[in-house]
Design a protein around this motif. Structure first.
Motif, PDB file in Angstrom:
ATOM      1  N   TYR A  17      42.052  25.248  -5.527  1.00  0.00           N
ATOM      2  CA  TYR A  17      40.836  24.706  -4.931  1.00  0.00           C
ATOM      3  C   TYR A  17      39.729  24.694  -5.960  1.00  0.00           C
ATOM      4  N   GLY A  18      38.859  23.693  -5.839  1.00  0.00           N
ATOM      5  CA  GLY A  18      37.735  23.589  -6.744  1.00  0.00           C
ATOM      6  C   GLY A  18      36.461  23.276  -6.002  1.00  0.00           C
ATOM      7  N   VAL A  19      35.368  23.769  -6.547  1.00  0.00           N
ATOM      8  CA  VAL A  19      34.040  23.453  -6.023  1.00  0.00           C
ATOM      9  C   VAL A  19      33.438  22.391  -6.934  1.00  0.00           C
ATOM     10  N   PHE A  20      32.938  21.350  -6.312  1.00  0.00           N
ATOM     11  CA  PHE A  20      32.324  20.243  -7.037  1.00  0.00           C
ATOM     12  C   PHE A  20      30.830  20.185  -6.727  1.00  0.00           C
ATOM     13  N   GLU A  21      30.046  20.047  -7.772  1.00  0.00           N
ATOM     14  CA  GLU A  21      28.610  19.804  -7.665  1.00  0.00           C
ATOM     15  C   GLU A  21      28.368  18.444  -8.302  1.00  0.00           C
ATOM     16  N   ASN A  22      27.907  17.492  -7.507  1.00  0.00           N
ATOM     17  CA  ASN A  22      27.670  16.131  -8.023  1.00  0.00           C
ATOM     18  C   ASN A  22      28.904  15.600  -8.751  1.00  0.00           C
ATOM     19  N   ASP A  23      30.063  15.738  -8.140  1.00  0.00           N
ATOM     20  CA  ASP A  23      31.351  15.261  -8.668  1.00  0.00           C
ATOM     21  C   ASP A  23      31.834  15.989  -9.918  1.00  0.00           C
ATOM     22  N   LYS A  24      31.174  17.080 -10.293  1.00  0.00           N
ATOM     23  CA  LYS A  24      31.612  17.879 -11.457  1.00  0.00           C
ATOM     24  C   LYS A  24      32.300  19.143 -10.941  1.00  0.00           C
ATOM     25  N   LEU A  25      33.510  19.414 -11.445  1.00  0.00           N
ATOM     26  CA  LEU A  25      34.235  20.630 -11.101  1.00  0.00           C
ATOM     27  C   LEU A  25      33.557  21.813 -11.782  1.00  0.00           C
ATOM     28  N   VAL A  26      33.065  22.778 -10.975  1.00  0.00           N
ATOM     29  CA  VAL A  26      32.291  23.885 -11.542  1.00  0.00           C
ATOM     30  C   VAL A  26      32.882  25.265 -11.245  1.00  0.00           C
ATOM     31  N   MET A  68      27.460  20.745  -2.551  1.00  0.00           N
ATOM     32  CA  MET A  68      28.641  21.512  -2.915  1.00  0.00           C
ATOM     33  C   MET A  68      29.787  21.077  -2.007  1.00  0.00           C
ATOM     34  N   GLU A  69      30.905  20.762  -2.636  1.00  0.00           N
ATOM     35  CA  GLU A  69      32.089  20.328  -1.896  1.00  0.00           C
ATOM     36  C   GLU A  69      33.315  21.061  -2.437  1.00  0.00           C
ATOM     37  N   ILE A  70      34.148  21.563  -1.523  1.00  0.00           N
ATOM     38  CA  ILE A  70      35.388  22.236  -1.920  1.00  0.00           C
ATOM     39  C   ILE A  70      36.548  21.310  -1.601  1.00  0.00           C
ATOM     40  N   LYS A  71      37.424  21.138  -2.600  1.00  0.00           N
ATOM     41  CA  LYS A  71      38.585  20.258  -2.421  1.00  0.00           C
ATOM     42  C   LYS A  71      39.818  20.901  -3.036  1.00  0.00           C
ATOM     43  N   ALA A  72      40.975  20.523  -2.508  1.00  0.00           N
ATOM     44  CA  ALA A  72      42.240  20.895  -3.145  1.00  0.00           C
ATOM     45  C   ALA A  72      42.334  20.120  -4.455  1.00  0.00           C
TER      46      ALA A  72
END
Length: 134
Positions: free
Chosen positions: A39-48, A1-5
């Motif tokens: 901001y978005g949370v990405f799981e395996n490069d997918k915005l979820v 899980m990664e959070i990005k602007a």
């Protein structure tokens, strides 16, 4: 899980799919989107999961917190909420607030947010204003 602007336009598909699928796509595009932090949370490069934050007068309002149906119940929105609370603290803001759907009130209470008892209806949905002082 990664959070990005992310860009405002990156939030629109999830907003529409999760929150307002019965409304036209333009319904989820806010006039103030260009002035917000998104901001978005990405799981395996997918915005979820997404959230949009608007800062004014030492306060942050977050709006349109939404997670794709198949990713709900996994703590992703909780993780994202903790992240934006930390952003608010880093910016030395005094308050965070949101217009919470009434049925989601307990979710926000888990983060120390308090129901102000200010209730309103928009597009057939009942909301209450929740806040936390920092």
């Amino acid at each position: 899980m990664e959070i990005k602007a992310i860009k405002a336009s990156d939030t629109w598909q999830i907003r529409h799919e999760v929150m307002w699928p019965d409304q036209p796509f333009e319904f989820v595009q806010l006039e103030e989107d260009n002035f917000g932090l998104h901001y978005g949370v990405f799981e395996n490069d997918k915005l979820v999961s997404i959230v949009s934050c608007f800062i004014s007068n030492n306060e942050m309002q977050f709006r349109k917190l939404a997670t794709l149906q198949s990713y709900q119940g996994k703590g992703i929105a909780s993780h994202l909420l903790k992240y934006i609370f930390e952003v608010a603290r880093e910016k030395k803001l005094q308050k965070i607030w949101c217009n919470a759907r009434k049925e989601k009130k307990e979710f926000y209470e888990k983060f120390g947010m308090v129901d102000t008892e200010e209730v309103f209806t928009k597009a057939g949905q009942e909301y209450t204003i929740m806040e936390i002082l920092l």
